[in-house]
Design an enzyme around this catalytic site. Structure first.
Site, mmCIF file in Angstrom:
data_model
loop_
_atom_site.group_PDB
_atom_site.id
_atom_site.type_symbol
_atom_site.label_atom_id
_atom_site.label_comp_id
_atom_site.label_asym_id
_atom_site.label_seq_id
_atom_site.Cartn_x
_atom_site.Cartn_y
_atom_site.Cartn_z
ATOM 1 N N GLU A 164 0.772 -1.240 -0.048
ATOM 2 C CA GLU A 164 -0.163 0.068 0.107
ATOM 3 C C GLU A 164 0.945 1.355 0.073
ATOM 4 O O GLU A 164 0.888 2.168 0.976
ATOM 5 C CB GLU A 164 -0.905 0.132 1.242
ATOM 6 N N GLU A 386 -5.389 -8.704 0.920
ATOM 7 C CA GLU A 386 -6.120 -8.388 2.178
ATOM 8 C C GLU A 386 -7.537 -7.811 1.996
ATOM 9 O O GLU A 386 -7.896 -6.971 1.258
ATOM 10 C CB GLU A 386 -5.454 -6.905 2.794
#
Length: 492
Positions: A164, A386
């Site tokens: 991320e 995720e």
């Protein structure tokens, strides 16, 4: 109710991150990361918490691997701590040995390791020299990658360069919600570019040292839904938000340049000003897969397009961490650089304990769009690396959490959404739940629980929740009973 089956090769797994679970922050040569430093800032983290002990995985690693095996989880995504592997700029054999033991333990238990090199925990010593704002850090990341891959590349088949980068750049440097707590649009766009360059340089080292391994990056993607799909101002707002979170990374990685419209919207911040001509060749080198972290989408409206009864907060932005952080958090600038004037419009949807909207069809949209516009033409796989939700768990007298109506429902609906994406043509080959266990949830401290396994933070006992048993059944059967959002029953 239909049973939805997944391809025989579909990957099921669970994910964690080093700073969130390991603890042992001063052991075996590890030095401070930016999160160790940030946690010391008054009001930065709920309850003044830090990751010094966390889940104590550093000392309980074998039992945690046994827990994975007991749950039938056959793929485990974890990250390495840069501050443990390469403290003070030199490789640390004791830190590397821990991850070597972890990999061996996983393989002996029949669990495939998926190694994320960096999950937000930049060493504080590097931040003091400019951190992700300066180009040198990309080279330092490449050196760190060399240490890890040289040690583990003979046994690890899947490497992820970064987790991320949007959060690292725009929450960490653009808004100050996350470490290192800076709030500058200019620093955020510089950090975004350096992170992209680090990915490319890290990928080069993986190719060199472990040529048979698969490698990619993990991005957290959103879907911005225009309040009125026919309204040009709302369409523009959605374009700006998806550009500021998704395309600012996807285009350089897949197309070798920043999108022209985002260069324009972020011009005042200086997007790309530190780029050099060779950077984009490095950044856009072919990958084997892309990981998608997805938690929620959003609804947006353009400036002045409507008279709105209320406006919400930006998607994927943490709610204030605690009483002493509330005034700070609400005053922080938006991490969505270049979206000035966009209004966030809450939808009539269920929410998690993080106040994030729950609407699984947005995940289907994100995956299909990614496949059609980027990964499909590149011929690479997608993994959902995720997906999960924080809820206010209710614990019974035995420490058990029946989260079947909250977290389990969220997971079931989103797994169904993944199946819908596959039916829609997206090449999605795996799903990792976030997270294996409750852990240090960054600025939320320990109050936000995402785990399918409960951690009692007094005893550090691990107790599987109802959602863990459910997920084990999904893995065993490689299928799920169709589960789609039923707003009427949820909201009532």
């Amino acid at each position: 109710m239909a049973t939805l089956s997944f391809p025989p090769s579909f990957v099921w797994g669970a994910a964690t991150a080093a700073y969130q679970i390991e603890g042992g922050h001063r052991e075996d040569g590890r030095t401070d990361s930016i999160w160790d430093a940030f946690a010391k800032v008054p009001g930065a983290v709920s309850g003044g918490a830090d990751g010094a002990i966390a889940c104590d995985h550093y000392h309980r690693m074998p039992t945690d691997v046994a827990l994975l095996k007991d749950l039938g989880i056959t793929n485990y995504r974890f990250s390495t701590s840069w501050s443990r592997v390469r403290p003070d700029g030199l490789p640390n054999p004791r830190g590397l040995d821990f991850y070597s033991r972890l990999v061996d333990e996983l393989l002996e238990s029949g669990i495939t390791p998926w190694l994320t090199l960096e999950h937000w925990d930049l060493p504080q010593s590097i931040e003091q020299r400019g951190g992700w704002r300066v180009r040198e850090t990309a080279q330092l990341f490449a050196d760190f990658t060399t240490d890890v891959v040289a040690k583990l590349g003979d046994r690890v088949s899947h490497f992820i360069t970064l987790n991320e980068p949007w959060c690292q750049a725009f929450l960490g440097y653009g808004s100050g919600y996350h470490a290192p707590g800076r709030a500058s649009a200019a620093e955020a766009v510089d950090a975004a570019h350096v992170l992209l360059l680090a990915h490319g340089l890290g990928l080069e080292r993986i190719r060199e040292l472990a040529p048979s391994a698969k490698a990619g990056i993990v991005l957290n993607l959103t879907v911005a839904n225009p309040l009125d799909p026919q309204n040009p101002a709302d369409q523009e707002a959605a374009r700006l938000v998806e550009g500021a979170q998704n395309r600012v990374f996807l285009d350089p990685i897949f197309k070798g340049s920043y999108p022209s419209d985002i260069l324009e919207s972020m011009a005042s911040a200086g997007l790309g000003r530190i780029a050099q001509p060779e950077d984009f060749r490095i950044i856009s080198a072919p990958m084997d897969f892309i990981g998608v972290n997805f938690y929620n989408g959003c609804q947006v409206a353009g400036a002045g397009a409507h008279t709105l009864p209320s406006e919400g907060t930006a998607a994927n932005v943490p709610t204030p961490a605690g009483n002493d952080a509330t005034s700070q958090a609400t005053a922080k600038p938006s991490p969505y650089v270049g979206t000035e004037g966009v209004r966030w419009v809450p939808r009539a949807l269920p929410h998690t304990a993080m106040d994030w909207e729950v609407w699984a069809p947005d995940l289907t949209t994100a995956l299909v769009n990614l496949h059609e516009e980027y990964s499909g033409p590149a011929g690479i796989q997608i993994y959902v690396t995720e997906n999960g939700a924080a809820y206010d768990d209710v614990v019974d007298d035995h420490g058990f959490v029946d989260d079947s109506r909250t977290r389990q429902r969220y997971i079931a609906e989103h797994i169904t959404a993944v199946h819908d994406a596959i039916e829609g043509g997206a090449n999605v080959d795996g799903y990792f739940v976030w997270s294996l266990m409750d852990n240090f949830e960054w600025s939320q401290g320990y109050r936000a629980r995402f785990g399918v396994v409960r951690v009692d933070y007094d005893t550090l006992e691990r107790i599987p929740k109802a959602s863990a048993g459910f997920f084990s059944e999904v893995i065993t059967q490689n299928s799920i009973s169709e589960s789609r959002p039923d707003l009427q029953s949820v909201l009532n």
